[in-house]
Scaffold this motif. Structure first.
Motif, PDB file in Angstrom:
ATOM      1  N   GLN A  35     -12.251  -0.779   4.821  1.00  0.00           N
ATOM      2  CA  GLN A  35     -12.094   0.453   4.058  1.00  0.00           C
ATOM      3  C   GLN A  35     -12.759   1.664   4.699  1.00  0.00           C
ATOM      4  O   GLN A  35     -13.801   1.563   5.329  1.00  0.00           O
TER       5      GLN A  35
ATOM      6  N   LYS B  86     -13.133   6.175   3.764  1.00  0.00           N
ATOM      7  CA  LYS B  86     -12.932   7.161   2.709  1.00  0.00           C
ATOM      8  C   LYS B  86     -12.201   8.348   3.314  1.00  0.00           C
ATOM      9  O   LYS B  86     -12.590   8.851   4.365  1.00  0.00           O
TER      10      LYS B  86
ATOM     11  N   LYS C 147      -3.606 -10.634  -4.038  1.00  0.00           N
ATOM     12  CA  LYS C 147      -3.590 -10.195  -2.656  1.00  0.00           C
ATOM     13  C   LYS C 147      -4.959  -9.660  -2.225  1.00  0.00           C
ATOM     14  O   LYS C 147      -5.571 -10.198  -1.321  1.00  0.00           O
ATOM     15  N   CYS C 148      -5.390  -8.606  -2.864  1.00  0.00           N
ATOM     16  CA  CYS C 148      -6.581  -7.962  -2.300  1.00  0.00           C
ATOM     17  C   CYS C 148      -7.869  -8.502  -2.909  1.00  0.00           C
ATOM     18  O   CYS C 148      -7.917  -8.929  -4.056  1.00  0.00           O
ATOM     19  N   SER C 149      -8.915  -8.461  -2.124  1.00  0.00           N
ATOM     20  CA  SER C 149     -10.157  -9.126  -2.503  1.00  0.00           C
ATOM     21  C   SER C 149     -10.773  -8.541  -3.771  1.00  0.00           C
ATOM     22  O   SER C 149     -11.283  -9.280  -4.605  1.00  0.00           O
TER      23      SER C 149
ATOM     24  N   LEU D  35       0.828  -1.194   0.000  1.00  0.00           N
ATOM     25  CA  LEU D  35       0.000   0.000   0.000  1.00  0.00           C
ATOM     26  C   LEU D  35       0.868   1.252   0.000  1.00  0.00           C
ATOM     27  O   LEU D  35       1.842   1.348   0.727  1.00  0.00           O
TER      28      LEU D  35
ATOM     29  N   ARG E 265     -12.374   1.391  -7.147  1.00  0.00           N
ATOM     30  CA  ARG E 265     -12.213   2.154  -5.908  1.00  0.00           C
ATOM     31  C   ARG E 265     -11.628   1.328  -4.788  1.00  0.00           C
ATOM     32  O   ARG E 265     -11.030   1.868  -3.862  1.00  0.00           O
TER      33      ARG E 265
ATOM     34  N   ALA F 180     -19.207  -0.284   0.078  1.00  0.00           N
ATOM     35  CA  ALA F 180     -17.914  -0.818  -0.370  1.00  0.00           C
ATOM     36  C   ALA F 180     -17.498  -1.990   0.511  1.00  0.00           C
ATOM     37  O   ALA F 180     -17.002  -3.010   0.015  1.00  0.00           O
TER      38      ALA F 180
ATOM     39  N   ALA G  16      -4.038  -0.051   7.462  1.00  0.00           N
ATOM     40  CA  ALA G  16      -2.669   0.235   7.041  1.00  0.00           C
ATOM     41  C   ALA G  16      -2.520   1.695   6.613  1.00  0.00           C
ATOM     42  O   ALA G  16      -1.546   2.055   5.983  1.00  0.00           O
ATOM     43  N   THR G  17      -3.488   2.504   6.952  1.00  0.00           N
ATOM     44  CA  THR G  17      -3.398   3.910   6.585  1.00  0.00           C
ATOM     45  C   THR G  17      -3.009   4.702   7.830  1.00  0.00           C
ATOM     46  O   THR G  17      -3.721   4.677   8.836  1.00  0.00           O
TER      47      THR G  17
ATOM     48  N   MET H 245     -16.662  -0.644  -8.345  1.00  0.00           N
ATOM     49  CA  MET H 245     -16.234  -1.139  -7.041  1.00  0.00           C
ATOM     50  C   MET H 245     -14.760  -1.554  -7.079  1.00  0.00           C
ATOM     51  O   MET H 245     -13.996  -1.263  -6.167  1.00  0.00           O
TER      52      MET H 245
ATOM     53  N   GLU I 248      -0.947  -6.275   6.584  1.00  0.00           N
ATOM     54  CA  GLU I 248      -0.653  -6.494   5.163  1.00  0.00           C
ATOM     55  C   GLU I 248      -1.991  -6.523   4.453  1.00  0.00           C
ATOM     56  O   GLU I 248      -2.534  -7.582   4.173  1.00  0.00           O
ATOM     57  N   PRO I 249      -2.527  -5.347   4.195  1.00  0.00           N
ATOM     58  CA  PRO I 249      -3.936  -5.239   3.799  1.00  0.00           C
ATOM     59  C   PRO I 249      -4.269  -6.106   2.595  1.00  0.00           C
ATOM     60  O   PRO I 249      -3.588  -6.057   1.592  1.00  0.00           O
ATOM     61  N   SER I 250      -5.300  -6.921   2.723  1.00  0.00           N
ATOM     62  CA  SER I 250      -5.720  -7.733   1.602  1.00  0.00           C
ATOM     63  C   SER I 250      -7.235  -7.917   1.562  1.00  0.00           C
ATOM     64  O   SER I 250      -7.807  -7.978   0.488  1.00  0.00           O
ATOM     65  N   CYS I 251      -7.889  -7.966   2.715  1.00  0.00           N
ATOM     66  CA  CYS I 251      -9.320  -8.263   2.671  1.00  0.00           C
ATOM     67  C   CYS I 251     -10.124  -7.060   2.220  1.00  0.00           C
ATOM     68  O   CYS I 251     -11.175  -7.197   1.635  1.00  0.00           O
ATOM     69  N   MET I 252      -9.617  -5.874   2.488  1.00  0.00           N
ATOM     70  CA  MET I 252     -10.245  -4.621   2.073  1.00  0.00           C
ATOM     71  C   MET I 252     -11.637  -4.424   2.693  1.00  0.00           C
ATOM     72  O   MET I 252     -12.466  -3.698   2.165  1.00  0.00           O
TER      73      MET I 252
ATOM     74  N   ARG J 276     -10.673   7.071  -4.404  1.00  0.00           N
ATOM     75  CA  ARG J 276     -10.561   5.670  -4.026  1.00  0.00           C
ATOM     76  C   ARG J 276     -10.659   5.525  -2.519  1.00  0.00           C
ATOM     77  O   ARG J 276     -10.476   6.468  -1.772  1.00  0.00           O
ATOM     78  N   LEU J 277     -10.969   4.308  -2.098  1.00  0.00           N
ATOM     79  CA  LEU J 277     -11.067   4.056  -0.664  1.00  0.00           C
ATOM     80  C   LEU J 277      -9.758   3.462  -0.177  1.00  0.00           C
ATOM     81  O   LEU J 277      -8.953   2.984  -0.963  1.00  0.00           O
ATOM     82  N   ARG J 278      -9.564   3.514   1.125  1.00  0.00           N
ATOM     83  CA  ARG J 278      -8.320   2.963   1.644  1.00  0.00           C
ATOM     84  C   ARG J 278      -8.567   2.006   2.796  1.00  0.00           C
ATOM     85  O   ARG J 278      -9.480   2.217   3.581  1.00  0.00           O
ATOM     86  N   PRO J 279      -7.699   1.025   2.923  1.00  0.00           N
ATOM     87  CA  PRO J 279      -7.817   0.135   4.074  1.00  0.00           C
ATOM     88  C   PRO J 279      -7.334   0.863   5.331  1.00  0.00           C
ATOM     89  O   PRO J 279      -6.193   1.311   5.395  1.00  0.00           O
TER      90      PRO J 279
END
Ligand SMILES: Cc1cc2nc3c(=O)[nH]c(=O)nc-3n(C[C@H](O)[C@H](O)[C@H](O)COP(=O)(O)O)c2cc1C
Ligand code: SF4
Ligand code: SF4
Ligand code: SF4
Ligand code: SF4
Ligand code: FES
Ligand code: FES
Lengths: 795, 343
Positions: B52, B54, A657-659, A503, A697, B85, B66-67, A694, B45-49, B60-63
């Motif tokens: 999120q 805003k 990695k990400c969904s 990220l 974003r 989202a 990890a932000t 989706m 280690e962001p992966s599932c999102m 875009r959105l962020r996890p």
């Protein structure tokens, strides 16, 4: 490789001493994992488990690292491969020209079973794999067997190419000659034999000899010179006549006996000389055609599309300056053409701020895709305090329809090296890494040599040009992963990990390679830099538009008459490129759209062809500049098929990695598959659109967040085609399950279709109207192409 | 330099130590942002999102896990847009998920009887407890047996016989876990190969008939009970996917199309790995790495095919010699679980 593949190998005796040797030579640290695996694979053509276990035992590398990395990169195979590798290009241009049908035919011809994961024939002779653009899109569809490129393939002739290869192998002519730079101190006219490493027995070498003989005989003031790989995709052997101050003349398919005639059309012999009997015009007529009259068109491995001649349309060559005129590895020639003057100036006359100011004022922005202002990036990295900084040159070039970075690296390595050196000075870094895509072994060879030669001249290495500045440039070969073009993934890869993006922020400028501030730029970006210092920032900024300065190199391919590399000022319109430079659509078809920017880009319809190509305008249309793939589509191309092609690509290339990206792109692909096979549901277009937004974003990195672009743009501009597919129709006649081949009563009963059909779906009935058995028909298009009276139509 | 930063989440100001994440800040405010792949004490280690948020002014959105919280940041968390989202992230994960939170028999049951649990209690020697559950049965005519997955192999488990047997025992009131219900994902129809993999849980004997023609003996009941394949998820009560899926009203089938085949991987010490339930969050990989497991775990493959596995395809037991329990504990779903003492 797929995860279902077992990593257990048949028992095999592996000489572990070889592995120990690799480790001695390459190293034991974690970041050496990829080079080690590459060495093992070069040796055994796959990764035998005992070899991998040995690496674990004698290095810092853990089993988890090895399995993780070996299964991430597509270059690595855990199963033995056949004796020869057939790389079938599935780049964009080859895709739209039928690469899939060719691959299917190849599988059939070689008897490779149609089960998932199968890729080797039963005799273990050939392994077939799909690869991205091999850089000769004008030959599309193309493939390489070991070192040899075959072009213009069709499903029913691809087998000939395989036989041709086996014949060459029998003849023992598969090795490639060494490269030798040639002196030309008096600047004589040059006879350039373009395809130096031609594999054809009696090919270029014989032609070169014939020219030398003819020069001697006629006394013409010229030298024969072998130029490197910036070569012509036409028929080998290719010869170019270059005289100082004149446009070069190009001849293809030259035979040794043509040498004299060609010379005499360009040079008046100093001594009295009697012409040979053959008239020159008939020679020219034959030579200048580009028709392929043999079933097989074969080229050496490093065949590349050429830069399209400068006089075609509105082109300006900066990155491509002098390409094809210089010997790629001759440092003298580079110097004579102004090479290293910029480096000298930056090092001896300018301070860091001045260097960065110059880049800033030039308006140069990143050519790797996003167009981030280069000056701003340099300043950011330069301003960071750190004991160590790094520079990375991104040569991963993942767009499956683009190859300009490779061409720059192969044909003008010094220009890129000079740009990197200047960038290193500007940001205060001593160590730079060029990350080159796995599929570019030739570029790696060139670069390696060029770095050595540049070091020997004091342009690189310790104490550059006698100053206190040192600049070390090293190479890292990628291992086959599109996502590694993404900067954070690329740095993971350099560090020896799976190429999983991280990220941002922190951006590489703050925390990059090994956690240190890192400048990362694209190959072409760096290649622009020397020119800017030689001609001034203003000269560069004057080119292009106020917001997008300078020029951009594109790989123009697809359904245009002339394909190849072009370099145009920003702001020229799509129409200018397609019509003036590309010469319009081939075969009299209608221009439908251009795909620009590859998997992250979009499709711009013909009606918007007057859009200028610059960052802002393309973004407005939902496309992007990308790295520079520009594929022209005509009325025969189905936009859903194009969207599906790219989705298939990104979906396979997602790091997983990400969904949103891992599952989201797969879902989008599922919907597109459904539509292309006539199983679409009424609300699929809406669903797809919603999912696109989706995924854009929610994805972690740029791969996921741009992957929907090809879908969104086709949804926007070609909605009617989506609706047609929902109803089970493919207006372009491209989606196999939605079409049928029919023989009309135009049929003259010549039986050619029956002879070409690989599936025996047509019974030969001389002088009668033929019929296609729809059950047997595999819709490979061979019959339609074979029919001399166009009696076969798609419905 | 200031040691703290102040940010606004949904209009509320919160001050946290420098270096904190937006997720930390939200938790301090009591805003429950869902997080699946991040676990306190481990590296994000962001992966599932799923976590999120805003950031004001960004598209875009962020996890949030990890932000980094940066002074003056304005964050939206509990808005319809952000929730949509998060729901999509969950729906995508569920779209590639293979598991039944609740067994098919229980889903079919009009009173949501937790049938497999009842059966396990019979088998495990707690017939009284099973009996207290069994008495909830309204004798609907056997919908449970009609949906029993075992039918795909031979014949359904004789659930009604087992209920009759158990209902006769004991007088206690039904325990809290007698019924199930609520959010559940479903595997759907299974293929013959898959059924074989389900069978590792079950005894392959024929359906047991009461010898006296009327009711099971203790022994018969235990034997019949051993035929149950245990379709319900072992993590049903502490699965984050299920919890958040329910909370965000995720549609479990919105993104369902192609599905993976069921498989199951067992560790002799009672660890069970079901790849179909793994969301590839990487927590187990991280834990194994930190514990310096000699083999450990790794991601295998990439893209949609990426899975967690043991290097060189070795058995799970070799991969996790030290931290099997910790991995099962950390796993957000039922992908890695410890076989509980059957009750
Ligand atoms: C999926 C993905 C693929 C990329 N591929 C490339 C590539 O092949 N070459 C490249 O130079 N940049 C590529 N980029 C862009 C890089 O991340 C980075 O922005 C670029 O190298 C910066 O250089 P520039 O500023 O000179 O353009 C890619 C980005 C993404 C998200
Ligand atoms: S967007 Fe795709 S490639 Fe990027 S991190 Fe997510 S899964 Fe990986
Ligand atoms: S892992 Fe979670 S969501 Fe999946 S079946 Fe088990 S409880 Fe349900
Ligand atoms: S096998 Fe057991 S858990 Fe599965 S449906 Fe049948 S009774 Fe229920
Ligand atoms: S098994 Fe569990 S902890 Fe491991 S990656 Fe999968 S979901 Fe995460
Ligand atoms: S050579 Fe096949 S797409 Fe370029
Ligand atoms: S918890 Fe933040 S991305 Fe998974």
């Amino acid at each position: 490789m797929s995860i279902t593949e077992s990593t257990t190998q048949p028992d095999q005796d592996i000489d572990l001493g070889v592995i120990d040797g690799f480790v001695e030579r390459i190293g034991r640290t974690r970041d050496k994992l990829i080079p080690l695996l590459q060495a093992v694979q070069r040796e055994f053509r796959y990764l035998p488990e005992p070899a991998l276990l040995r690496i674990c035992a004698i290095t810092e590398i853990s089993p988890a690292d090895i399995t993780g990395v070996a299964t991430f990169y597509s270059q690595f195979r855990l199963k033995p491969a056949g004796e020869h590798l057939i790389n079938v290009c599935h780049g964009t241009a080859c895709h739209i020209k039928g690469a899939q049908a060719v691959t299917d035919a190849l599988y059939r011809d070689l008897g490779i079973p149609e089960v998932e994961g199968a890729e080797t024939d039963p005799d273990g002779l050939f392994t077939v794999q799909k690869v991205a653009c091999i850089g000769c899109c004008t030959l599309a569809p193309a493939m390489q067997i070991d070192g040899i490129t075959y072009g213009h393939l069709t499903p029913d002739t691809v087998a000939h190419s395989v036989h041709d290869f086996l014949r060459l192998k029998e003849l023992g002519v598969l090795s490639q000659p060494e490269e030798v730079p040639i002196d030309n101190p008096d600047h004589l006219a040059e006879i350039r034999i373009v395809l130096d490493s031609c594999c054809v027995a009696g090919g270029s070498q014989k032609v070169a000899d014939a020219f030398e003989e003819a020069i001697e005989r006629t006394g013409v003031p010229a030298v024969v010179k072998r130029v490197g790989c910036i070569s012509m995709c036409y028929q080998v052997p290719v010869v170019e006549i270059a005289r100082p101050g004149m446009d070069p003349a190009l001849y293809t398919r030259v035979l040794p006996e043509d040498a004299e005639a060609i010379l005499l059309t360009h040079f008046r012999p100093p001594n009295p000389f009697k012409r040979t009997a053959r008239t020159i015009s008939s020679v020219l007529e034959r030579l200048l055609t580009n028709e392929s009259w043999e079933p097989v068109s074969r080229y050496s491995a490093d065949v590349r599309d050429e830069p399209l001649a400068t006089f075609l349309g509105n082109q300006t060559h900066i990155a491509l300056e002098n390409l094809g005129e210089m010997d790629p590895i001759s440092i003298d020639e580079y110097e004579q053409n102004g090479g290293f003057a910029a480096l000298r100036r930056c090092l001896l006359e300018l301070d860091r701020d001045q260097i960065i100011d110059e880049i800033d004022r030039s308006g140069l922005s990143g050519r790797g895709g996003a167009g981030f202002p280069t000056g701003r990036k340099w300043r950011d990295v330069a301003g960071r305090k750190s004991d160590r900084k790094y520079v990375v040159c991104n040569g991963d070039e993942g767009d499956p329809g683009a190859f300009m970075d490779r061409m720059l690296l192969e044909s003008c390595p010094y220009r890129v090296l000079e740009g990197i050196a200047i960038g290193s000075i500007a940001v205060g870094s001593e160590e730079a890494t060029i990350y080159v895509r796995a599929e570019y072994p030739f570029a790696v060879r060139r670069l390696r040599e060029a770095i050595q030669l540049a070091e020997a001249r004091g342009y690189l290495g310790e104490r550059v040009l006698g100053t206190d500045t040192s600049i070390y440039i090293r190479l890292m070969e990628g291992a086959g992963a599109f996502v590694c073009g993404e900067e954070t993934a690329l740095m993971q890869s350099i560090e020896g990990h799976r190429g999983m993006p991280v990220l941002r922020p922190p951006y590489p400028a703050e925390k990059g390679l090994w956690g240190k501030p890192t400048l990362i730029n694209n190959v072409e970006t760096f290649a622009m830099v020397p020119w800017i210092f030689r001609h001034g920032a203003e000269a560069f900024a004057r080119l292009g538009t106020p917001e997008s300065c300078g020029t951009k190199v594109f790989a123009l391919a697809g359904k245009v008459r002339h394909g190849g590399l072009i370099e145009v000022p920003m702001g020229v319109t799509i129409r200018e490129i397609v019509e003036e430079i590309g010469g319009g659509i081939a075969d009299g078809k209608a221009f439908k759209a251009v795909q620009i920017g590859g998997p992250s880009g979009g499709c711009v319809p013909a009606r918007l062809a007057d859009t200028p190509i610059d960052y802002e305008d393309l973004a407005r249309l939902g496309a992007i500049m990308g790295s520079g793939g520009l594929v022209v589509l005509d009325e025969d191309d189905c936009m859903l098929d194009v969207a599906r092609y790219f989705l298939q690509f990104t979906q396979e290339e997602s790091c997983g990695k990400c969904s949103f990206c891992r599952v989201g792109t797969r879902q989008m692909l599922d919907i597109l598959e459904r539509l292309c096979t006539g199983e679409g549901k009424k609300n699929d277009p809406e669903r797809l659109e919603e999912l696109c937004h989706m995924v854009i974003r929610g994805s972690l990195c740029g791969l996921g967040s741009t992957a929907p672009n090809p879908v969104l743009t086709t949804l926007e501009y070609f909605r009617d085609e989506y609706e047609a597919h929902v109803e089970g129709r493919c207006p372009a006649g491209r989606c196999k399950p939605l079409i049928q081949y029919i023989i009309t009563d135009e049929c003259i009963g010549c039986t050619r279709c029956a002879q070409h059909c690989p599936a025996d779906a047509i019974e030969p009935k001389p002088y009668e109207q033929h019929e296609i058995d729809q059950e047997e028909c595999i819709r490979c298009d061979a019959c339609r192409k074979a029919c001399p009276v166009d009696a076969i139509v798609i419905e | 330099m200031n040691e703290t930063v102040t940010i606004h989440i949904d209009g509320q100001a919160v001050t946290v130590p420098r270096g904190s994440t937006v997720l930390d800040a939200a938790r301090k405010l009591g805003i429950a942002i869902p997080a699946m792949c991040f676990l306190e004490g481990h590296t994000a280690e962001p992966s599932c999102m799923v976590c999120q948020v805003k950031v004001d002014g960004e598209d875009r959105l962020r996890p949030s896990c990890a932000t980094a919280a940066v002074d003056g940041m304005r964050i939206e968390s509990e808005t319809a847009e952000v929730h949509a989202a998060r729901r999509t992230a969950l729906e995508l994960l569920l779209g590639d998920h293979l598991g039944d939170c609740v067994a098919p028999c229980s889903v079919a049951c009009p009173v949501d009887l937790n049938i497999p649990l009842m059966i396990r209690r019979i088998r495990g020697g707690q017939p009284a407890l099973a009996g207290a559950m069994a008495r909830l049965c309204r004798d609907c005519g056997g919908r449970c047996e009609k949906t029993c997955r075992r039918a795909a192999r031979d014949r359904p488990v004789a659930i009604r016989n087992l209920i009759r047997y158990a209902a006769d025992i004991g007088e206690e009131p039904p325990p809290d876990d007698a019924t199930t219900g609520g959010f559940s994902t479903h595997v759907g129809r299974v293929s013959p190969e898959e059924i074989d993999r389900y069978m590792v849980e079950a005894n392959s004997i024929q359906r047991v008939k009461p010898a006296d023609g009327a009711a099971y003996t203790d022994e018969e009941a235990r034997r019949e009970a051993s035929r149950c394949m245990r379709c319900d998820c072992r993590a049903a009560d502490d699965c984050k996917l299920r919890e958040y899926g329910a909370l965000y009203k995720a549609h479990t089938r919105k993104y369902k199309s192609s599905r993976r085949a069921f498989s199951q991987n067992r560790h002799p010490q009672g660890l069970i790995y079901e790849p179909g339930k793994c969301i590839v969050c990487g927590l187990c990989v991280q834990i194994a790495r930190e514990a310096a497991e000699p083999l450990g775990l790794t991601f295998v493959g990439r893209g949609f095919n990426v899975r967690v596995g043991v290097p060189f395809d070795r058995p799970l037991a070799d991969g996790l010699r030290k931290v099997a329990g910790a991995c099962a504990e950390a796993c957000p779903t039922g992908a890695l679980v410890l076989e509980e003492d059957e009750a």
